[in-house]
Write an enzyme that holds these catalytic residues in place. Sequence first.
Site, PDB file in Angstrom:
ATOM      1  N   HIS A 288       9.885  10.041  30.528  1.00  0.00           N
ATOM      2  CA  HIS A 288       8.826  10.658  31.335  1.00  0.00           C
ATOM      3  C   HIS A 288       8.290  11.923  30.662  1.00  0.00           C
ATOM      4  O   HIS A 288       7.112  12.232  30.755  1.00  0.00           O
ATOM      5  CB  HIS A 288       9.387  10.984  32.721  1.00  0.00           C
ATOM      6  CG  HIS A 288       8.382  11.575  33.654  1.00  0.00           C
ATOM      7  ND1 HIS A 288       7.199  10.941  33.964  1.00  0.00           N
ATOM      8  CD2 HIS A 288       8.374  12.741  34.354  1.00  0.00           C
ATOM      9  CE1 HIS A 288       6.507  11.704  34.808  1.00  0.00           C
ATOM     10  NE2 HIS A 288       7.191  12.797  35.056  1.00  0.00           N
TER      11      HIS A 288
ATOM     12  N   ASP B 278       8.881   5.646  29.770  1.00  0.00           N
ATOM     13  CA  ASP B 278       8.910   6.392  31.035  1.00  0.00           C
ATOM     14  C   ASP B 278       9.286   5.442  32.168  1.00  0.00           C
ATOM     15  O   ASP B 278       8.515   4.556  32.525  1.00  0.00           O
ATOM     16  CB  ASP B 278       7.521   7.004  31.270  1.00  0.00           C
ATOM     17  CG  ASP B 278       7.452   7.838  32.543  1.00  0.00           C
ATOM     18  OD1 ASP B 278       8.443   7.895  33.296  1.00  0.00           O
ATOM     19  OD2 ASP B 278       6.386   8.439  32.780  1.00  0.00           O
TER      20      ASP B 278
ATOM     21  N   SER C 220       2.478  14.002  34.835  1.00  0.00           N
ATOM     22  CA  SER C 220       3.348  13.868  36.009  1.00  0.00           C
ATOM     23  C   SER C 220       2.635  14.409  37.251  1.00  0.00           C
ATOM     24  O   SER C 220       1.502  14.017  37.541  1.00  0.00           O
ATOM     25  CB  SER C 220       4.659  14.611  35.722  1.00  0.00           C
ATOM     26  OG  SER C 220       5.619  14.323  36.689  1.00  0.00           O
TER      27      SER C 220
END
Lengths: 196, 361
Positions: free
Chosen positions: B341, B308, B145
Site C-alpha cells: 500500500h 497493495d 490512500s
Amino acid sequence: MATKLSKIINHWVPENSKVIDFGCGDGSLLKELIETKNILGYGIEINNLKIEKCIEKGVPVIKQDIDEGMNEFKSSNFDLSIMARSIQCLKNPNLALNRMLELSRRCVVTLPNLGYWRCRINLASGKMPVTPELPSSWYETENIHLCTIKDFEDLCKKENIEIKDKVFLNKDGSRGGLASIKPNLLAVEGVYLLEK
Amino acid sequence: MKIKTEQIHFSEGLSLESGEKLDSFDLIIESYGELNESKSNAILLCHAFSGNHHAAGEDEELGIGWWDQIVGPNKAIDTEKYYVVCCNNLGGCAGSSGPTTINAATNKVFGKDFPLVTVDDWVNSQKMLMDKLDIPYWHLVAGGSLGGMQALQWSIAYPDNIKKAGIFAAAAKSSTQNIAMNEVARESIRKDKNFHNGDYYDHNVTPKNGIKTARMLGHITYLSEELMDSRFGRKFQDEASKVDQDVDFEVENYLQYKGEKFSEFFDANSYILMTKAMDGYDAGKDRNLEEAMENIKAELLIVGFYSDWLYPAERGKEIQIAGMNNNIKSSFVVFDGEHGHDSFLFHSTEYSNVIKKFIES
C-alpha cells in the site's frame, strides 16, 4: 501509420462519438480522432511505456489485459470500438469480436493478412513468414492467431457478423488498388467495419 | 527548496457533515514554489491518515517530507514549475485544529470532544484555504490512500475548482476489511489503561502502548508479503540492536521500533478520529458512485499497485469505470509497486513519469 489508418477509418467514426480502442498502443490513432472528429476516446493498453505515451498525449487510457475481460466496459455506452492490429495477439479472437460488438453496435477491426504473397513465399520456402509487417520470429511473436483475409471473413460469416465496409491496404499502409482486386493475395492488411 | 510554513486562522468556522460546528479553526500549511501571475499553477497535496502538512523537503523537527520522493525541484510534482500546497487536516495533531489544540470555548484542550470530521469536511476546509490563498482553482489535487479519497471528493464537491485529480492507492470507499483492521487498532488504544476514555491529557499520560500496537498492525497492512519476506525473511535480530529482550525475529524488532517511534508523537484521539474519517468515507453516499460522479469536470488519473492488498488496484478501477460511464476523461494505471500500500509514497521511473505527464498534458 496511425495518420493513414485514421484517414481510412475517418468516415466510419461519427463526430463527437464515444470510442474505445483495444490495444491502443501509444494512443496516436485516438489522438488523431480526437483532433479530427472531436471524439471522446479511451484506450486499452497493457504496456506501461505505451500507457505513458497515451497520458503524455492527453489520451485517457486504462491498463488492462484484453484476454482477461472486456465485460466491465459494457455499461459505458460506446458508439464504436476499435481493434487495430491486435486481434491476432488475443487468446480468443472470436470471443473478443463478439464482445466488442456487445460494447458498441459497430466496430473497426484491422488485421495483418497471412495470405499476402510475401508470406506465402516464405511458407513455400519452408519457413514461417518474417516480413516487414510481421517482423518477429515464430518463437518471439505476439501474433499467436494469424489468419488470412479469407479466414477472417469466414469467421465473420460463421459468427453472423456483418461486414459493412472494408478496405485493403498496400505495404505502405495506403488504400490499395491492386490489393482490393485480389486482397487475399495482395493485401498486407485488411480494415473492416463490422456490425452485428 | 524553500519551505514556507504558515498557520492560517479561519474565524468564520466550519459546519461539519455531522451537524456540529467548529466556531473557528486553524490550518497549518506548507507551500513550495511560487504561484504564477495567472494563478494557474497551484497544486494541492492531500495527506494520508498519519501524514501531515510536511510533504516535501527537510525540516529540522519533522525530518524528510512524506512525499519527498515525488514532490520537489524537477521531481514528478515539480516545485520549480508549480506552487504546491499541503495542509495538516482538521483533527490531526501536527498543528491544525484537532484534539490536542485548545478549545476557545472551554480554554482546555479539545481531547475526545473534538467533533467527528469527515473527508467531506476536510475538502470543505481545503476549499476555504484555497479561497484564503486567493487561488481560483487547483491545477491538480493529488494524494495517496486517504489522500486519494480527498482528491476524488474534491472533483465531486468542487467541479469548477479542480482541473485534474491524482487518486493513488485509493478507493471510493473503505472496504469491510479496512474498517475491521482500523477497529482492531482503535480497540488497542481504547483498552490501554492510560486512555482514560480519551481524557488522558488530564492525567498527564498518553496511551502509548495502545498507539504502538495500533501502528504495528497498521504497518503490516501497509507492506506487501513479498517485501516483508525479502526485507526481513526469518532472520533473527542481533543482540546488540534489539529494542527489547523478548524480540526474536528482525520483523518483530522493526515493528516494535516503528510502533514505539510513532507512539511518541501521534495523538491517540487523532488516531481514532482519522481512522473514523477513513472508514466513514463513501464517495457514492446514499446514491451510487456513478451518480455521485456525474458532475465531475476534472480529468482523473487513478493509479493502483499490484502489491497493495489494503486498497487493491481493482478498487481504483471502479472509480475509473464510474468516471468513464459519466464521459469523464479518466485513466487507470497499475504498477507493480514493491512497497504494498505504501508504494504510492515511493518514486519509480514509470510512476513518476506518469504523474509528470498527467500534470503537463
